[in-house]
Design an enzyme around this catalytic site. Sequence first.
Site, PDB file in Angstrom:
ATOM      1  N   ARG A   2      11.883  42.306 -42.842  1.00 21.81           N
ATOM      2  CA  ARG A   2      13.380  42.133 -42.257  1.00 21.81           C
ATOM      3  C   ARG A   2      12.976  42.777 -40.013  1.00 21.81           C
ATOM      4  O   ARG A   2      12.526  43.526 -40.162  1.00 21.81           O
ATOM      5  CB  ARG A   2      14.225  43.024 -42.469  1.00 21.81           C
ATOM      6  N   THR A  13      16.564  28.660 -43.471  1.00 16.28           N
ATOM      7  CA  THR A  13      15.804  29.724 -44.070  1.00 16.28           C
ATOM      8  C   THR A  13      14.812  28.861 -45.125  1.00 16.28           C
ATOM      9  O   THR A  13      15.270  27.729 -45.410  1.00 16.28           O
ATOM     10  CB  THR A  13      17.049  30.721 -44.803  1.00 16.28           C
ATOM     11  N   THR A  58      12.633  33.806 -42.800  1.00 14.34           N
ATOM     12  CA  THR A  58      13.950  33.437 -42.440  1.00 14.34           C
ATOM     13  C   THR A  58      13.767  33.479 -41.004  1.00 14.34           C
ATOM     14  O   THR A  58      12.685  34.479 -40.336  1.00 14.34           O
ATOM     15  CB  THR A  58      15.261  33.899 -42.438  1.00 14.34           C
ATOM     16  N   ASN A  98      16.518  32.632 -39.329  1.00 19.04           N
ATOM     17  CA  ASN A  98      18.754  32.581 -39.723  1.00 19.04           C
ATOM     18  C   ASN A  98      18.448  31.002 -39.068  1.00 19.04           C
ATOM     19  O   ASN A  98      19.188  30.541 -40.367  1.00 19.04           O
ATOM     20  CB  ASN A  98      19.005  33.528 -38.474  1.00 19.04           C
ATOM     21  N   ASP A 121      23.186  38.304 -37.390  1.00 25.03           N
ATOM     22  CA  ASP A 121      23.077  39.032 -38.811  1.00 25.03           C
ATOM     23  C   ASP A 121      23.947  39.622 -38.689  1.00 25.03           C
ATOM     24  O   ASP A 121      24.462  40.924 -39.677  1.00 25.03           O
ATOM     25  CB  ASP A 121      21.892  38.690 -39.854  1.00 25.03           C
ATOM     26  N   SER A 140      20.708  41.116 -44.681  1.00 26.64           N
ATOM     27  CA  SER A 140      20.539  39.991 -45.084  1.00 26.64           C
ATOM     28  C   SER A 140      21.399  39.510 -46.433  1.00 26.64           C
ATOM     29  O   SER A 140      21.932  40.792 -47.041  1.00 26.64           O
ATOM     30  CB  SER A 140      18.985  39.835 -45.191  1.00 26.64           C
ATOM     31  N   GLY A 151      20.312  29.899 -47.652  1.00 25.58           N
ATOM     32  CA  GLY A 151      21.952  29.008 -46.899  1.00 25.58           C
ATOM     33  C   GLY A 151      23.350  30.623 -46.836  1.00 25.58           C
ATOM     34  O   GLY A 151      23.730  30.746 -46.982  1.00 25.58           O
ATOM     35  N   GLY A 152      22.369  31.903 -46.509  1.00 24.56           N
ATOM     36  CA  GLY A 152      23.428  32.334 -46.042  1.00 24.56           C
ATOM     37  C   GLY A 152      23.692  33.524 -47.475  1.00 24.56           C
ATOM     38  O   GLY A 152      23.060  33.625 -48.055  1.00 24.56           O
TER      39      GLY A 152
END
Length: 577
Positions: free
Chosen positions: A119, A388, A406, A408, A430, A459, A481-482
């Site tokens: 990340r 993503t 991703t 984002n 995020d 995340s 898709g978050g």
Amino acid sequence: MPRRFVRHAIALVLVAFAVAACRQATVRQTVDIGTYLGGQASLSQATPVFGAHGMVASNSALASEAGAEILKAGGNAVDAAVATGFALAVTYPFAGNIGGGGFMNIHMADGRDAAIDYREIAPLAATRDMYVDPATGKLTDKSLVGHLASGVPGSVAGMAEALARYGSLPLAKVMAPAIRLARDGFPVDSALYRSLRGNRAVAQFAGKDLFFPGGEPLAPGARLVQSDLARTLEIIAAKGPAGFYAGEVAEALVAEERRGGGIITMEDLARYKPEWRTPIRSTYRGYTLLTMPPASSGGITMTETMNILEQFAPLPPYGSAAYTHLVTEAFRRAFIDRNEKLGDPAFVKVPLEQLTSKAYAKTLAAGIDRTRATKTPAFKVAREPEHTTHYSVADAKGNVVSTTTTLNGGYGSAVWIPKGGFFMNNEMDDFAAQPGTPNMFGLVQGEANAIVPGKRMLSAMAPTIVLDKDGSVLLVVGAAGGPRIITTTTEVILNVIEHRMSLADAMRAPRLHHQSIPDTLRYEAGAFSDAVADSLRAMGHALLRTGGLANANGIMRVNGGWIGVREPRSTGGAVGH
Ligand code: DON
């Protein structure tokens, strides 16, 4: 047949397909499923693909082919996953990346499990309120577009580290297909065209000449050659992560940051480290789930949801009011915990054991009224998410890799690094840029996810591996898709192991989404009948029919090999070997 001829033939077929798909898209503009996913709306495209020896399923057929090429060359699933990851950075610049981050979940046939968290992190000069306008106290859009929106990228370090520990081939070998695709180019398809058309912010920055020649998005059929990116990839292939985090690529990145008012420095890049994590191991009716721990909320939230649902045996049938209600109530409870309690474990104490325990799930399940929706405070639905990408890989030995990566938003911050040839993420969004105020996914999060230099933003990515009752791999799945990543991944798994669907049906089945705030049950057309909708309203649920909920790519083990299914609502390809 000479290679060049084969490539030209493939290009022609792709162009014909792209043009046809483009026409189809014009006609389909009123169809809502899949519109934000950048792909064809038809659900009939969940064609399952069989591979006796291995499988790669991703959002780009060319990237899946890159992974399959490495499997055929004797590479294992980790080699193929890294090859696919770098190829996605070339062929799927919407979300594939080297300027972003991700999470990779690995299960080796010899029983070893591992998760690597690459990340992005907040730059050292980041401050808690950097996106709040001091004059108005309101959130600005600087966490979304432009140079300030980026966290320090983790993808190159993460993929190289995963390869070094679990792969079997050198970095240069697994990166070769990506380098070839960048250097020789590939034909633009309608999905890439449409994604550019929908992300005009790219045309404000240095990528405009490459992606918007003459001010218009690259047209289907044009050949996209990315020479700067090819060179960057060659440097990484030769030098490893040092080729990205130091030297000329890093200098190009920092120069562009400085020019545009960004804050990422050479020191930020030099300090970046991916983290090995212990995957969350939970069970659901005798199956084992291996999911992603923080800094993703994906694993905890999925585990909590499934533990709640396990209390109800058997679950009511798919599509019934009783089922939809229970799934919604389980998601609601898990997301309430997610939004309040989760953050980077290096900065906040995450109650992982409690939230993933069966005892806790029992108390939450006991609070569900089977006839009434529980209320969570209403909130305004925020902007739609962008993109993503998830990919799943399996090899002949039974090693599997589940990866989500991703920038984002689609094309991230839209900032493209001149000479580097890649897009930077807008992952800073995020964080809870203003705790209590919704982010681009409408998620309202608390102090645990506030901005601190060096911290990972929370995340929802949930690359998951499901083991059968005998311990063999059953599923490799995850999504983009978050927050819908969590709900969609959970639903695909439930569809297979609870409702006994084939993987293609499980992926095709209309999806549900509830994230506690906003207190709305989103659903895709066909998720339930009008009569069921009436019942759900009578129970107190606010319903919102919505376009494609998330974008998953999955693999399932079957007799004699693997079935791969790419997201039916979007583009991509499953390629078997
Ligand atoms: O890490 C996260 O949860 C988000 N940055 C993921 C973004 C995403 O999935 C957008 N996709 N459609």
